[in-house]
Structure formats: C-alpha cells, structure tokens
Design a protein around this motif. Sequence first.
Motif, PDB file in Angstrom:
ATOM      1  N   VAL A 179       8.676  10.607   4.963  1.00 32.43           N
ATOM      2  CA  VAL A 179       8.962   9.503   5.891  1.00 32.43           C
ATOM      3  C   VAL A 179       9.837   9.998   7.043  1.00 32.43           C
ATOM      4  O   VAL A 179      10.874  10.608   6.836  1.00 32.43           O
ATOM      5  CB  VAL A 179       9.648   8.325   5.167  1.00 32.43           C
ATOM      6  CG1 VAL A 179      10.055   7.246   6.163  1.00 32.43           C
ATOM      7  CG2 VAL A 179       8.731   7.753   4.098  1.00 32.43           C
ATOM      8  N   LYS A 180       9.386   9.714   8.266  1.00 33.46           N
ATOM      9  CA  LYS A 180      10.118  10.084   9.482  1.00 33.46           C
ATOM     10  C   LYS A 180      10.507   8.858  10.314  1.00 33.46           C
ATOM     11  O   LYS A 180      11.545   8.842  10.948  1.00 33.46           O
ATOM     12  CB  LYS A 180       9.275  11.011  10.366  1.00 33.46           C
ATOM     13  CG  LYS A 180       8.771  12.260   9.682  1.00 33.46           C
ATOM     14  CD  LYS A 180       9.880  13.234   9.435  1.00 33.46           C
ATOM     15  CE  LYS A 180       9.318  14.506   8.810  1.00 33.46           C
ATOM     16  NZ  LYS A 180      10.214  15.136   7.896  1.00 33.46           N
ATOM     17  N   THR A 181       9.638   7.854  10.330  1.00 35.80           N
ATOM     18  CA  THR A 181       9.872   6.671  11.159  1.00 35.80           C
ATOM     19  C   THR A 181       9.410   5.420  10.410  1.00 35.80           C
ATOM     20  O   THR A 181       8.729   5.502   9.396  1.00 35.80           O
ATOM     21  CB  THR A 181       9.118   6.746  12.505  1.00 35.80           C
ATOM     22  OG1 THR A 181       7.711   6.850  12.246  1.00 35.80           O
ATOM     23  CG2 THR A 181       9.581   7.914  13.345  1.00 35.80           C
ATOM     24  N   TYR A 182       9.785   4.281  10.965  1.00 36.81           N
ATOM     25  CA  TYR A 182       9.315   3.005  10.449  1.00 36.81           C
ATOM     26  C   TYR A 182       9.074   2.072  11.615  1.00 36.81           C
ATOM     27  O   TYR A 182       9.591   2.278  12.725  1.00 36.81           O
ATOM     28  CB  TYR A 182      10.319   2.385   9.472  1.00 36.81           C
ATOM     29  CG  TYR A 182      11.533   1.799  10.150  1.00 36.81           C
ATOM     30  CD1 TYR A 182      11.574   0.457  10.512  1.00 36.81           C
ATOM     31  CD2 TYR A 182      12.636   2.579  10.459  1.00 36.81           C
ATOM     32  CE1 TYR A 182      12.681  -0.081  11.148  1.00 36.81           C
ATOM     33  CE2 TYR A 182      13.743   2.056  11.091  1.00 36.81           C
ATOM     34  CZ  TYR A 182      13.763   0.728  11.431  1.00 36.81           C
ATOM     35  OH  TYR A 182      14.851   0.204  12.063  1.00 36.81           O
ATOM     36  N   LYS A 183       8.274   1.051  11.373  1.00 37.61           N
ATOM     37  CA  LYS A 183       8.118  -0.024  12.349  1.00 37.61           C
ATOM     38  C   LYS A 183       7.936  -1.318  11.597  1.00 37.61           C
ATOM     39  O   LYS A 183       7.432  -1.338  10.467  1.00 37.61           O
ATOM     40  CB  LYS A 183       6.978   0.230  13.324  1.00 37.61           C
ATOM     41  CG  LYS A 183       5.600   0.252  12.735  1.00 37.61           C
ATOM     42  CD  LYS A 183       4.553   0.535  13.806  1.00 37.61           C
ATOM     43  CE  LYS A 183       3.191   0.733  13.170  1.00 37.61           C
ATOM     44  NZ  LYS A 183       2.164   1.055  14.161  1.00 37.61           N
ATOM     45  N   ILE A 184       8.406  -2.380  12.219  1.00 35.89           N
ATOM     46  CA  ILE A 184       8.260  -3.711  11.654  1.00 35.89           C
ATOM     47  C   ILE A 184       7.447  -4.533  12.635  1.00 35.89           C
ATOM     48  O   ILE A 184       7.804  -4.647  13.809  1.00 35.89           O
ATOM     49  CB  ILE A 184       9.626  -4.366  11.382  1.00 35.89           C
ATOM     50  CG1 ILE A 184      10.368  -3.550  10.323  1.00 35.89           C
ATOM     51  CG2 ILE A 184       9.452  -5.820  10.953  1.00 35.89           C
ATOM     52  CD1 ILE A 184      11.774  -3.996  10.060  1.00 35.89           C
ATOM     53  N   LYS A 224       1.506   9.084  10.913  1.00 35.94           N
ATOM     54  CA  LYS A 224       0.625   8.858   9.760  1.00 35.94           C
ATOM     55  C   LYS A 224       1.250   7.786   8.867  1.00 35.94           C
ATOM     56  O   LYS A 224       2.396   7.896   8.450  1.00 35.94           O
ATOM     57  CB  LYS A 224       0.453  10.148   8.964  1.00 35.94           C
ATOM     58  CG  LYS A 224      -0.391   9.977   7.727  1.00 35.94           C
ATOM     59  CD  LYS A 224      -0.472  11.258   6.925  1.00 35.94           C
ATOM     60  CE  LYS A 224      -1.251  10.990   5.650  1.00 35.94           C
ATOM     61  NZ  LYS A 224      -1.240  12.153   4.769  1.00 35.94           N
ATOM     62  N   VAL A 225       0.487   6.742   8.577  1.00 37.07           N
ATOM     63  CA  VAL A 225       0.968   5.654   7.729  1.00 37.07           C
ATOM     64  C   VAL A 225       1.055   6.150   6.285  1.00 37.07           C
ATOM     65  O   VAL A 225       0.074   6.622   5.714  1.00 37.07           O
ATOM     66  CB  VAL A 225       0.052   4.418   7.831  1.00 37.07           C
ATOM     67  CG1 VAL A 225       0.469   3.353   6.824  1.00 37.07           C
ATOM     68  CG2 VAL A 225       0.070   3.862   9.247  1.00 37.07           C
ATOM     69  N   GLU A 234       0.853  -1.193   0.000  1.00 37.65           N
ATOM     70  CA  GLU A 234       0.000   0.000   0.000  1.00 37.65           C
ATOM     71  C   GLU A 234       0.885   1.238   0.000  1.00 37.65           C
ATOM     72  O   GLU A 234       1.874   1.299   0.717  1.00 37.65           O
ATOM     73  CB  GLU A 234      -0.872  -0.017   1.257  1.00 37.65           C
ATOM     74  CG  GLU A 234      -1.796   1.138   1.424  1.00 37.65           C
ATOM     75  CD  GLU A 234      -2.574   1.037   2.727  1.00 37.65           C
ATOM     76  OE1 GLU A 234      -2.439   1.969   3.552  1.00 37.65           O
ATOM     77  OE2 GLU A 234      -3.293   0.039   2.933  1.00 37.65           O
ATOM     78  N   VAL A 235       0.524   2.235  -0.809  1.00 38.80           N
ATOM     79  CA  VAL A 235       1.212   3.525  -0.811  1.00 38.80           C
ATOM     80  C   VAL A 235       0.157   4.621  -0.815  1.00 38.80           C
ATOM     81  O   VAL A 235      -0.735   4.611  -1.670  1.00 38.80           O
ATOM     82  CB  VAL A 235       2.150   3.689  -2.029  1.00 38.80           C
ATOM     83  CG1 VAL A 235       2.784   5.072  -2.050  1.00 38.80           C
ATOM     84  CG2 VAL A 235       3.236   2.626  -2.029  1.00 38.80           C
ATOM     85  N   ALA A 236       0.256   5.528   0.140  1.00 40.39           N
ATOM     86  CA  ALA A 236      -0.688   6.655   0.260  1.00 40.39           C
ATOM     87  C   ALA A 236      -2.141   6.158   0.249  1.00 40.39           C
ATOM     88  O   ALA A 236      -2.992   6.676  -0.476  1.00 40.39           O
ATOM     89  CB  ALA A 236      -0.429   7.679  -0.842  1.00 40.39           C
ATOM     90  N   ASN A 273       5.895  -9.696   9.675  1.00 42.56           N
ATOM     91  CA  ASN A 273       6.429  -9.642   8.310  1.00 42.56           C
ATOM     92  C   ASN A 273       6.062  -8.350   7.590  1.00 42.56           C
ATOM     93  O   ASN A 273       6.164  -8.283   6.369  1.00 42.56           O
ATOM     94  CB  ASN A 273       5.916 -10.834   7.499  1.00 42.56           C
ATOM     95  CG  ASN A 273       6.526 -12.133   7.961  1.00 42.56           C
ATOM     96  OD1 ASN A 273       7.685 -12.168   8.374  1.00 42.56           O
ATOM     97  ND2 ASN A 273       5.757 -13.201   7.911  1.00 42.56           N
ATOM     98  N   GLU A 274       5.610  -7.352   8.321  1.00 42.67           N
ATOM     99  CA  GLU A 274       5.162  -6.104   7.702  1.00 42.67           C
ATOM    100  C   GLU A 274       6.066  -4.931   8.085  1.00 42.67           C
ATOM    101  O   GLU A 274       6.408  -4.747   9.246  1.00 42.67           O
ATOM    102  CB  GLU A 274       3.721  -5.794   8.117  1.00 42.67           C
ATOM    103  CG  GLU A 274       3.173  -4.547   7.462  1.00 42.67           C
ATOM    104  CD  GLU A 274       1.747  -4.235   7.866  1.00 42.67           C
ATOM    105  OE1 GLU A 274       0.891  -4.177   6.976  1.00 42.67           O
ATOM    106  OE2 GLU A 274       1.503  -4.060   9.079  1.00 42.67           O
ATOM    107  N   LEU A 275       6.445  -4.144   7.084  1.00 45.81           N
ATOM    108  CA  LEU A 275       7.177  -2.895   7.271  1.00 45.81           C
ATOM    109  C   LEU A 275       6.203  -1.760   7.024  1.00 45.81           C
ATOM    110  O   LEU A 275       5.498  -1.755   6.007  1.00 45.81           O
ATOM    111  CB  LEU A 275       8.347  -2.806   6.283  1.00 45.81           C
ATOM    112  CG  LEU A 275       9.012  -1.435   6.102  1.00 45.81           C
ATOM    113  CD1 LEU A 275       9.681  -0.960   7.384  1.00 45.81           C
ATOM    114  CD2 LEU A 275      10.006  -1.477   4.950  1.00 45.81           C
ATOM    115  N   VAL A 276       6.166  -0.804   7.946  1.00 45.46           N
ATOM    116  CA  VAL A 276       5.295   0.362   7.804  1.00 45.46           C
ATOM    117  C   VAL A 276       6.162   1.611   7.850  1.00 45.46           C
ATOM    118  O   VAL A 276       6.935   1.800   8.786  1.00 45.46           O
ATOM    119  CB  VAL A 276       4.231   0.418   8.928  1.00 45.46           C
ATOM    120  CG1 VAL A 276       3.324   1.631   8.748  1.00 45.46           C
ATOM    121  CG2 VAL A 276       3.418  -0.864   8.981  1.00 45.46           C
TER     122      VAL A 276
END
Length: 145
Positions: free
Chosen positions: A117-122, A135-136, A43-45, A125-128
Amino acid sequence: MKKILSFLSLMLGVILVSSCATKKADSGSSEDTLFKNKWQFVEVANVAINKEVNGTVPYLSFDKTDKRFSAITGCNTVNGNFSATNSKAEFGLGMSTMMFCEDMSVENGFKQILEQVKTYKIIGNELVLMGSNDKVLAKFNKYNN
C-alpha cells in the motif's frame, strides 16, 4: 427601484457564497473521513469479500492519535502502525492473534497486500487502498454497525 434590485442581487450573492463555504467546511478532509470511520472489507487482491466471514463482519479501522490500524478479518485481529498524509498511506509491522478458522482468505489476502500500500482515496462511502502505479489492492465501504 434600481437600488432595491442591486441590494437584492448583492444579498443573493452573499447567501450563495456563504452557503457554499459552509458546505465545504462541513465536508471534512479525506484524512478525517479515513480516521472517523470503520471500513468493511469489500475486495482484497481482486477477490470479492462476503459480508460475513466465519460469522463476523470483517472491517478495518484507524487510530489517528496512536497512529495504528486494526482489522477484524473474520477470524483474527490484525493490527500495527499506520501513517497517512494527504493521500499517502503506509502500514507498518504489526501483530495478529493466531486462531485457525475455516475461512482465512480475508486475513491472508489482507496481510499479503499491507506492505504494498502506497496511497489511498475515498470516493463517497468507499475507501480504496492502492499500490505502485495506482494499482487497486483493496476496497472497503463505510461500515455502519
């Protein structure tokens, strides 16, 4: 008999503690997981991405040594600088091949969110990838090619 029960209890405790420590050591950090895998676009935007775009599986990968990212968008390759520390992430300016394809939605959407993009979380098996106020911006799954 009391000594035997005490000894067995102690051994059981040691086994439990050592098995937990081993499992934790094997799990690796979120940063290690980020760099050791390819990530398929999901998913993007807030737009769902098909498994294949223009006959290609779009995915994102990271190079820890060179501090770079590379994305196959289903049309062109987009790459540039990338840094990650703890859960913070930053995509830098990069370059792209310039082919025209029938479906360029993944590429256009991805380029649009990069600077946000400011942050990420895993999670599993999902990267966000997230922007301000968590905000995703994009979601990816581990890509097993």
